[in-house]
Design a protein around this motif. Structure first.
Motif, PDB file in Angstrom:
ATOM      1  N   GLU A   1      17.447  10.322  10.159  1.00 32.88           N
ATOM      2  CA  GLU A   1      16.126  10.764  10.660  1.00 32.88           C
ATOM      3  C   GLU A   1      15.144  10.656   9.644  1.00 32.88           C
ATOM      4  OE1 GLU A   1      15.215  11.993  13.487  1.00 32.88           O
ATOM      5  OE2 GLU A   1      17.091  11.608  14.511  1.00 32.88           O
ATOM      6  N   GLU A   2      15.271  10.696   8.360  1.00 32.65           N
ATOM      7  CA  GLU A   2      14.183  10.618   7.309  1.00 32.65           C
ATOM      8  C   GLU A   2      13.919   8.878   7.308  1.00 32.65           C
ATOM      9  OE1 GLU A   2      14.512  12.338   3.304  1.00 32.65           O
ATOM     10  OE2 GLU A   2      16.157  13.589   4.071  1.00 32.65           O
ATOM     11  N   ILE A   3      14.981   8.121   7.653  1.00 31.40           N
ATOM     12  CA  ILE A   3      14.551   6.722   7.584  1.00 31.40           C
ATOM     13  C   ILE A   3      13.510   6.391   8.731  1.00 31.40           C
ATOM     14  CG2 ILE A   3      15.296   4.280   7.878  1.00 31.40           C
ATOM     15  CD1 ILE A   3      17.956   5.357   6.160  1.00 31.40           C
TER      16      ILE A   3
ATOM     17  N   ALA B   1      18.536   3.050  12.027  1.00 29.12           N
ATOM     18  CA  ALA B   1      17.275   3.660  12.180  1.00 29.12           C
ATOM     19  C   ALA B   1      16.153   2.995  12.784  1.00 29.12           C
ATOM     20  CB  ALA B   1      16.926   4.452  10.770  1.00 29.12           C
ATOM     21  N   THR B   2      16.293   1.559  12.014  1.00 26.35           N
ATOM     22  CA  THR B   2      15.406   0.660  12.332  1.00 26.35           C
ATOM     23  C   THR B   2      15.370   0.160  13.987  1.00 26.35           C
ATOM     24  OG1 THR B   2      15.307  -0.325  10.091  1.00 26.35           O
ATOM     25  CG2 THR B   2      14.780  -1.680  11.858  1.00 26.35           C
ATOM     26  N   LEU B   3      16.407   0.221  14.499  1.00 29.97           N
ATOM     27  CA  LEU B   3      16.666  -0.367  15.825  1.00 29.97           C
ATOM     28  C   LEU B   3      16.351   0.605  16.817  1.00 29.97           C
ATOM     29  CD1 LEU B   3      20.009  -2.503  15.736  1.00 29.97           C
ATOM     30  CD2 LEU B   3      17.619  -3.325  15.863  1.00 29.97           C
TER      31      LEU B   3
ATOM     32  N   VAL C   1       0.853  -1.114   0.063  1.00 30.96           N
ATOM     33  CA  VAL C   1       0.076  -0.121   0.027  1.00 30.96           C
ATOM     34  C   VAL C   1       0.729   1.399   0.091  1.00 30.96           C
ATOM     35  CG1 VAL C   1      -1.928  -1.181   1.153  1.00 30.96           C
ATOM     36  CG2 VAL C   1      -0.133  -0.043   2.663  1.00 30.96           C
ATOM     37  N   HIS C   2       2.239   1.160   0.273  1.00 31.88           N
ATOM     38  CA  HIS C   2       2.957   2.349   0.348  1.00 31.88           C
ATOM     39  C   HIS C   2       4.347   1.871  -0.291  1.00 31.88           C
ATOM     40  CE1 HIS C   2       4.661   6.183   1.600  1.00 31.88           C
ATOM     41  NE2 HIS C   2       5.430   5.471   2.290  1.00 31.88           N
ATOM     42  N   ARG C   3       5.049   2.744  -1.042  1.00 29.75           N
ATOM     43  CA  ARG C   3       6.310   2.571  -1.541  1.00 29.75           C
ATOM     44  C   ARG C   3       7.190   4.012  -1.422  1.00 29.75           C
ATOM     45  NH1 ARG C   3       7.188   0.050  -6.453  1.00 29.75           N
ATOM     46  NH2 ARG C   3       9.316   0.560  -6.116  1.00 29.75           N
ATOM     47  N   ALA C   4       8.264   3.992  -1.284  1.00 32.51           N
ATOM     48  CA  ALA C   4       8.923   5.385  -1.137  1.00 32.51           C
ATOM     49  C   ALA C   4      10.334   4.924  -1.353  1.00 32.51           C
ATOM     50  CB  ALA C   4       8.865   6.182   0.273  1.00 32.51           C
ATOM     51  N   ILE C   5      11.011   6.040  -1.941  1.00 37.36           N
ATOM     52  CA  ILE C   5      12.416   5.892  -2.079  1.00 37.36           C
ATOM     53  C   ILE C   5      13.239   7.046  -1.320  1.00 37.36           C
ATOM     54  CG2 ILE C   5      14.566   6.228  -3.639  1.00 37.36           C
ATOM     55  CD1 ILE C   5      12.716   5.310  -6.059  1.00 37.36           C
ATOM     56  N   LEU C   6      14.032   6.579  -0.204  1.00 38.83           N
ATOM     57  CA  LEU C   6      14.546   7.754   0.595  1.00 38.83           C
ATOM     58  C   LEU C   6      16.131   7.661   0.535  1.00 38.83           C
ATOM     59  CD1 LEU C   6      12.621   6.444   3.807  1.00 38.83           C
ATOM     60  CD2 LEU C   6      11.890   8.142   2.441  1.00 38.83           C
ATOM     61  N   PRO C   7      16.537   8.625   1.048  1.00 34.75           N
ATOM     62  CA  PRO C   7      18.152   9.060   0.858  1.00 34.75           C
ATOM     63  C   PRO C   7      18.625   8.240   2.233  1.00 34.75           C
ATOM     64  CG  PRO C   7      17.310  11.016   1.811  1.00 34.75           C
ATOM     65  CD  PRO C   7      15.979  10.233   1.318  1.00 34.75           C
ATOM     66  N   ASP C   8      19.889   7.988   2.523  1.00 38.73           N
ATOM     67  CA  ASP C   8      20.681   7.199   3.316  1.00 38.73           C
ATOM     68  C   ASP C   8      20.752   8.291   4.638  1.00 38.73           C
ATOM     69  OD1 ASP C   8      21.674   4.277   2.612  1.00 38.73           O
ATOM     70  OD2 ASP C   8      22.004   5.726   0.648  1.00 38.73           O
ATOM     71  N   GLU C   9      19.779   8.675   5.125  1.00 39.46           N
ATOM     72  CA  GLU C   9      19.598   9.731   6.146  1.00 39.46           C
ATOM     73  C   GLU C   9      18.848   9.138   7.363  1.00 39.46           C
ATOM     74  OE1 GLU C   9      21.105  12.648   6.451  1.00 39.46           O
ATOM     75  OE2 GLU C   9      21.898  12.633   4.217  1.00 39.46           O
TER      76      GLU C   9
END
Length: 173
Positions: free
Chosen positions: A49-51, A83-85, A39-47
């Motif tokens: 806070e954004e992740i 970021a995940t942890l 239901v959601h797709r995104a491309i993010l930079p290796d940052e």
């Protein structure tokens, strides 16, 4: 229960339009073929806070599963696991262990991948490597168990120990 998912590609070049995202669509396709609704797709930079923000947003939408691809290597810019942890409340170490075991079976470089996985509230978050080959191999190693894990997480299935796994079954539940 509908199994909803998000696929987040973590790539500086991809987020700038300098590289085509191939791993995100491959991962989304595998999930859809297995009955998940992406239901959601995104491309993010290796940052970091954004992740982190995107992961929190996906969890806030109560998606069942969030899969990231990219940012799990040794580069200083690879911060997806961190970021995940920072977001998860409980670790699910068996998932990255299974993925690394599959990767190491294929190449000794598989041990260099730093995937993480965990649970925030009732959302499962899993990091995959960034290459199409590694991402699909790793997802393939764990995909058969994910639906059952999410069903247990959301109270839709009994604990694994309630199934007939023979003597000693149910160790993971």
């Amino acid at each position: 229960m509908e199994m909803t998912a998000a696929v987040l590609t973590i790539s500086d070049k991809g987020s700038q339009g300098l590289r085509e995202d191939r791993s995100g669509p491959a991962v989304a396709s595998m999930l859809q073929e297995a009955g998940w609704r992406v239901v959601h797709r995104a491309i993010l930079p290796d940052e970091y806070e954004e992740i982190r923000r995107e992961l929190l947003d996906c969890c806030g939408q109560r998606l069942c599963l969030v899969v990231t691809t990219g940012g799990t290597g040794f580069s200083k810019r690879d911060v997806t696991p961190e970021a995940t942890l920072s977001v998860v409340e409980r670790l699910t170490p068996g998932i990255p262990e299974a993925m690394r075991a599959e990767s190491i079976r294929i190449t000794p470089h598989g041990m260099l991948s730093r995937e993480a996985a965990g649970i925030r509230e009732d959302t499962l978050i899993i990091n995959l490597p960034g290459s199409v080959k590694a991402a699909t191999e790793c997802l393939g190693a764990v995909l058969p168990a994910l639906r059952h894990g999410v069903e247990i997480l959301r109270g839709q299935a009994g604990e694994c120990g309630g199934h007939d796994h023979g003597e000693g079954g149910g160790r993971h539940g």
